[in-house]
Write an enzyme that holds these catalytic residues in place. Structure first.
Site, PDB file in Angstrom:
ATOM      1  N   HIS F  14     -53.735 -49.191  14.619  1.00 29.83           N
ATOM      2  CA  HIS F  14     -52.547 -50.027  14.707  1.00 29.83           C
ATOM      3  C   HIS F  14     -52.081 -50.085  16.172  1.00 29.83           C
ATOM      4  O   HIS F  14     -52.699 -49.527  17.068  1.00 29.83           O
ATOM      5  CB  HIS F  14     -51.416 -49.576  13.786  1.00 29.83           C
ATOM      6  CG  HIS F  14     -50.637 -48.379  14.242  1.00 29.83           C
ATOM      7  ND1 HIS F  14     -49.329 -48.171  13.893  1.00 29.83           N
ATOM      8  CD2 HIS F  14     -50.989 -47.305  15.019  1.00 29.83           C
ATOM      9  CE1 HIS F  14     -48.913 -47.024  14.414  1.00 29.83           C
ATOM     10  NE2 HIS F  14     -49.881 -46.490  15.098  1.00 29.83           N
ATOM     11  N   CYS F  33     -48.309 -46.306  22.693  1.00 33.06           N
ATOM     12  CA  CYS F  33     -48.463 -46.875  21.341  1.00 33.06           C
ATOM     13  C   CYS F  33     -48.636 -48.390  21.385  1.00 33.06           C
ATOM     14  O   CYS F  33     -48.999 -49.007  20.385  1.00 33.06           O
ATOM     15  CB  CYS F  33     -47.263 -46.528  20.469  1.00 33.06           C
ATOM     16  SG  CYS F  33     -47.076 -44.757  20.236  1.00 33.06           S
ATOM     17  N   HIS F  39     -54.957 -48.105  18.859  1.00 33.48           N
ATOM     18  CA  HIS F  39     -55.310 -46.694  18.674  1.00 33.48           C
ATOM     19  C   HIS F  39     -55.238 -46.457  17.170  1.00 33.48           C
ATOM     20  O   HIS F  39     -55.041 -47.415  16.413  1.00 33.48           O
ATOM     21  CB  HIS F  39     -54.365 -45.773  19.462  1.00 33.48           C
ATOM     22  CG  HIS F  39     -52.966 -45.784  18.962  1.00 33.48           C
ATOM     23  ND1 HIS F  39     -52.075 -46.806  19.226  1.00 33.48           N
ATOM     24  CD2 HIS F  39     -52.277 -44.926  18.166  1.00 33.48           C
ATOM     25  CE1 HIS F  39     -50.915 -46.567  18.643  1.00 33.48           C
ATOM     26  NE2 HIS F  39     -51.013 -45.441  17.976  1.00 33.48           N
ATOM     27  N   HIS F  41     -55.054 -43.504  13.489  1.00 34.55           N
ATOM     28  CA  HIS F  41     -54.622 -42.238  12.888  1.00 34.55           C
ATOM     29  C   HIS F  41     -55.350 -41.978  11.565  1.00 34.55           C
ATOM     30  O   HIS F  41     -55.839 -42.900  10.925  1.00 34.55           O
ATOM     31  CB  HIS F  41     -53.114 -42.276  12.592  1.00 34.55           C
ATOM     32  CG  HIS F  41     -52.247 -42.445  13.788  1.00 34.55           C
ATOM     33  ND1 HIS F  41     -52.043 -41.432  14.685  1.00 34.55           N
ATOM     34  CD2 HIS F  41     -51.531 -43.506  14.248  1.00 34.55           C
ATOM     35  CE1 HIS F  41     -51.220 -41.858  15.642  1.00 34.55           C
ATOM     36  NE2 HIS F  41     -50.905 -43.113  15.409  1.00 34.55           N
ATOM     37  N   ASP F  79     -57.393 -48.588   4.315  1.00 36.30           N
ATOM     38  CA  ASP F  79     -58.404 -47.654   4.817  1.00 36.30           C
ATOM     39  C   ASP F  79     -59.470 -48.361   5.658  1.00 36.30           C
ATOM     40  O   ASP F  79     -60.044 -49.365   5.241  1.00 36.30           O
ATOM     41  CB  ASP F  79     -59.071 -46.942   3.642  1.00 36.30           C
ATOM     42  CG  ASP F  79     -59.914 -45.755   4.121  1.00 36.30           C
ATOM     43  OD1 ASP F  79     -59.500 -45.085   5.080  1.00 36.30           O
ATOM     44  OD2 ASP F  79     -60.981 -45.517   3.542  1.00 36.30           O
ATOM     45  N   HIS F  80     -59.738 -47.812   6.828  1.00 39.44           N
ATOM     46  CA  HIS F  80     -60.699 -48.384   7.770  1.00 39.44           C
ATOM     47  C   HIS F  80     -60.329 -49.810   8.137  1.00 39.44           C
ATOM     48  O   HIS F  80     -61.188 -50.658   8.326  1.00 39.44           O
ATOM     49  CB  HIS F  80     -62.136 -48.285   7.229  1.00 39.44           C
ATOM     50  CG  HIS F  80     -62.698 -46.899   7.330  1.00 39.44           C
ATOM     51  ND1 HIS F  80     -62.433 -45.945   6.391  1.00 39.44           N
ATOM     52  CD2 HIS F  80     -63.494 -46.311   8.252  1.00 39.44           C
ATOM     53  CE1 HIS F  80     -63.053 -44.818   6.730  1.00 39.44           C
ATOM     54  NE2 HIS F  80     -63.703 -45.012   7.857  1.00 39.44           N
ATOM     55  N   GLU F 127     -48.173 -39.726   9.804  1.00 38.48           N
ATOM     56  CA  GLU F 127     -48.963 -40.451  10.804  1.00 38.48           C
ATOM     57  C   GLU F 127     -49.827 -39.447  11.570  1.00 38.48           C
ATOM     58  O   GLU F 127     -50.977 -39.705  11.896  1.00 38.48           O
ATOM     59  CB  GLU F 127     -48.021 -41.174  11.768  1.00 38.48           C
ATOM     60  CG  GLU F 127     -48.745 -42.055  12.759  1.00 38.48           C
ATOM     61  CD  GLU F 127     -47.767 -42.712  13.722  1.00 38.48           C
ATOM     62  OE1 GLU F 127     -47.667 -43.938  13.693  1.00 38.48           O
ATOM     63  OE2 GLU F 127     -47.101 -41.996  14.510  1.00 38.48           O
TER      64      GLU F 127
END
Lengths: 138, 138, 138, 138, 138, 138
Positions: F14, F33, F39, F41, F79-80, F127
């Protein structure tokens, strides 16, 4: 050969301080770890022994025996203590994790040898979740 | 209303000891926690604030601001320190987690109020992985 | 010989993708890890060095020095970055953990050699709590 | 040579019990672990394979392949099962972690050999967070 | 009002099974959790009590007292046991975490009331790291 | 009333970025950020529902049903993936945890209402291990 490990913990105070150095030199090298009034940690100790499983028990070592030895030899001497002041086997030594883990090996190796054919393999000592040391006896 | 939390940690020494009591009474009540030469912990501190997310940022509070306040007001005063001897806001108070968490609330509430509309909701303090306290300001 | 370890973390985006292959072949081999718009992880990096404790300090290496080197050489280049696009030392390489851990070794070995007699022993990199890689320099 | 690890888990019941011994001898040696009506654990299994990263993929082994093999060969046979009664490969064996980890090695080594040039390196099995065993195939 | 929590653990076997239902209905509803030969878990139990810190001790409750009560009333009855067969207070009840947590509350509330002015606030029971239940007594 | 929780995870990329602001303003407010190339998580999601245990099953909700709903409604979409670019329910919204947790509540509340009498109580989203948010639907 199977390796079996047991984790125990203790809470202790310590201070990094070389008595042959000035207060300034200690502050410079050890920073906040030299704080005159001590600081402390929740230490986690992982002891690993190796050997062949006994065919009658499936055990390399009885974990209750291993746990009892660790508690008697190490935890009772360190838990809720000041490593620099209260712990006989650390007298006259630097209270760093590196030195502590070598002394813990020496004591456990001595205590376990008469009790079991399994041999001590590794001592791991966590000072914090992010800092830890290992020792293999050599 | 969204609740946002930040975890920080510090290492410190302390001792449970009531100066109005005899050494014997302290030993009886506090056991090894009364050890004259201190012991210590890796404390984990979780601070929770609540508020409505700002439409421009999606933030209840900028976590960098929250982290900086926690570090300046709390961590710098406690990390690598002796809670009984070195920490101004704990002078004359019992160095238990229950008292510590109330004092941490008081300091953070004071420091955050002028900075944000978000309100302090909860302070959680882990003394060990198995012992922790919570305070909600009342 | 004592082994001492330091854990640091970074958050990064990446994508598994072989530019010599078709989009279909990439999807087939890498599945969701090939997602065109990236995905990401909280990486945990554990660096282990080995050596003999210095008699004056009790240290194999000053953990502050080790931490600073890891932060400067590795974390600053990877944290809040896109491993495929933003990281000079990963250009033209597959952004898998296996390749990343070899490059991290190379950079840390180079940076630590002039600073300490302790030798780099192991790099462990957690991509998730369930997937991790180790490299020993050979 | 890079080492890559995958963690999987299973929940199972077991009992430590030597059928050639009396009930009293079993109680004496195994204590509460001999409880007639079983007890159980959340086991964590970490499988490590080693090899050279493939230049086209950056992979030592496709973790999806490794995960699928672990699930089919091990987890499906152990999860939500009674290790003494329900698991074909443990019949006639002591249900200790030491024996279990050797059998897991045997099954995974057999299943992985035809699929990959990477070789099985280590099996780690956590019975609890505080007790775990390692096996390296010899 | 400060909330203080203590974590303890136990290992046990259980089975989800309604004796008024056919084997097929049990399999259909409970899936592998109905396995005839049991399965098991490492349970983690977190007990939270609330109260005002005593001015003489700084304690809401002496954690040693709390730990002893939890061990005597709960852990000794559940650890290394079969929840369906061996645990008196679970006889005739479904061995789900939801029912277990209510019974744990009942026993602890009864045992703590005569000992302390602090009141039981929450029981949290982890069956696995990913599944847990909470109960607040109402 | 018993509260039951299920933890699931997803890995995603994100970026914190307000399209109505200049690049400079974004950098100033969001720091690293806002990194243009994203980047990511390892997110951990804990969903808590509350209700009375069913007398026939001992369940507040069948955790398999709850897990399946979370996977279908939330994990498969995140996810992914890239939260800013790939996730329909986050289009036109700030990709902060605060906003994400509100959207997750909305989707799960909608999906669970027709399936169960248990009510959604809390969504917690980690996060990183040190930053997390909670939402209670109001």
């Amino acid at each position: 050969m199977v390796y079996i490990s047991r984790k125990e913990h203790f809470n202790a105070a310590h201070r990094l301080f070389n008595p042959n150095w000035s207060e300034e030199r200690n502050k410079e090298v050890f920073g906040p770890c030299a704080n005159h009034n001590w600081h402390g940690h929740n230490f986690e100790l992982i002891v690993t022994v190796k050997g062949e499983p006994d065919p009658d028990t499936g055990f390399v070592i009885d974990l209750k025996v291993l746990g009892d030895v660790i508690k008697r030899e190490i935890i009772e001497q360190l838990d809720h203590k000041n490593i620099n002041l209260d712990v006989p086997f650390m007298q006259g030594k630097m209270a760093s994790c590196e030195i502590l883990v070598i002394e813990i090996w020496r004591l456990l190796d001595q205590a376990l040898s008469p009790l079991t054919e399994a041999r001590l393999h590794q001592i791991r000592l966590y000072e914090t979740e992010r800092n830890f040391v290992d020792y293999y006896g050599e």
